[in-house]
Design a protein around this motif. Structure first.
Motif, short mmCIF file in Angstrom:
data_model
loop_
_atom_site.label_atom_id
_atom_site.label_comp_id
_atom_site.label_asym_id
_atom_site.label_seq_id
_atom_site.Cartn_x
_atom_site.Cartn_y
_atom_site.Cartn_z
N CYS A 75 105.14 2.68 -23.81
CA CYS A 75 105.86 1.33 -23.24
C CYS A 75 106.86 0.67 -24.10
O CYS A 75 107.81 0.19 -23.67
N GLU A 116 104.24 -3.24 -16.29
CA GLU A 116 104.83 -4.37 -15.46
C GLU A 116 105.04 -5.56 -16.45
O GLU A 116 105.98 -6.35 -16.20
N TRP A 139 111.01 -2.79 -18.41
CA TRP A 139 110.89 -1.83 -17.19
C TRP A 139 110.80 -2.58 -15.88
O TRP A 139 110.41 -3.64 -15.72
N VAL A 169 107.90 -0.02 -11.44
CA VAL A 169 106.83 0.34 -11.97
C VAL A 169 106.01 0.90 -10.85
O VAL A 169 105.62 0.01 -9.93
N ALA A 192 108.71 4.58 -14.11
CA ALA A 192 109.28 3.33 -14.40
C ALA A 192 110.71 3.40 -14.60
O ALA A 192 111.45 4.43 -15.08
#
Length: 236
Positions: free
Chosen positions: A176, A209, A214, A217, A232
């Motif tokens: 992420c 999120e 991003w 998603v 994403a």
């Protein structure tokens, strides 16, 4: 020759189909699963429908295992180049043999050994898509798996290293927070990142999120109705 009744069939015969590819399977590298096949096909269809995209389409395959995902993408679309990474030396060797077995040119496929992004060097926004099937099985769920898995397949590929066991979201957190450093602005009509996941699907979805750059998603379900892969887009 006597065969251990717990030995997976794919290890006994030495290969298995994965979509339209032929994937060598050797202990202890993880055997490709139908769930992985499902989202690989989903991504292939998106790329196939994007006839406007000008190649090459650069794909980074982290935790590549046997190489089944990257090999299937590259075989289906000549625009796709793959860089595949795995920490296990046997997985790196098997991936190299699998892309050659499926007649993919070596200039379109690079295989590297190392942990996640580490072997890539300094971040450079050169990839269009990152795919990954990281270790995501929790310890208690791992203990309940059948002997065909416990005795034959690599534990590291399923539950991860000590870092993951102390933080079950460690791989997803790294993906992420770090992936955007390697992704260039989208040139294809496909997600910037596609990740396989399991029980932690809701937590990973919220993470993407709330953290990092991003957008769009989504968590998709597998044929059994279980949350199985997250997608994403890089919010540029």
């Amino acid at each position: 020759e006597r065969v251990d009744p717990q030995k997976p069939l794919s290890y006994i015969i030495g290969w298995q189909p994965f979509l339209d590819t032929n994937i060598l399977c050797e202990h202890p590298v993880l055997i490709p699963r139908p769930e992985t096949e499902q989202w690989s096909l989903w991504l292939r269809k998106l790329l196939a429908h994007d006839t406007d995209a000008v190649g090459p389409i650069e794909v980074l395959d982290l935790c590549c295992g046997s190489g089944c995902v990257g090999v299937s993408l590259a075989k289906a679309d000549v625009r796709v180049n793959v860089t595949a990474v795995d920490v296990l030396d046997k997985a790196v060797d098997l991936t190299a043999r699998n892309f050659k077995r499926n007649e993919i040119l070596s200039e379109r496929y690079t295989v590297m050994q190392g942990d996640m992004f580490a072997p890539l060097g300094e971040p450079e926004r050169r990839f269009d898509i990152i795919v990954s099937n990281p270790p995501y099985i929790f310890d208690d769920a791992y203990a309940a798996l059948p002997d065909t898995v416990l005795r034959w397949e690599d534990r590291l590929a399923l539950v991860g290293d000590k870092r993951h066991r102390s933080d079950p979201l460690a791989y997803y957190r790294e993906l992420c927070l770090e992936s955007s450093k390697w992704l260039r602005p989208s040139r294809v009509r496909a997600p910037s990142i596609v990740l396989e996941l399991g029980e932690q699907a809701d937590l990973v979805g919220r993470m993407f999120e709330e953290k990092g750059p991003w957008a769009d998603v989504e968590v998709h379900k597998d044929y059994g109705g279980e949350p199985r892969w997250l997608v994403a887009a890089l919010d540029s």
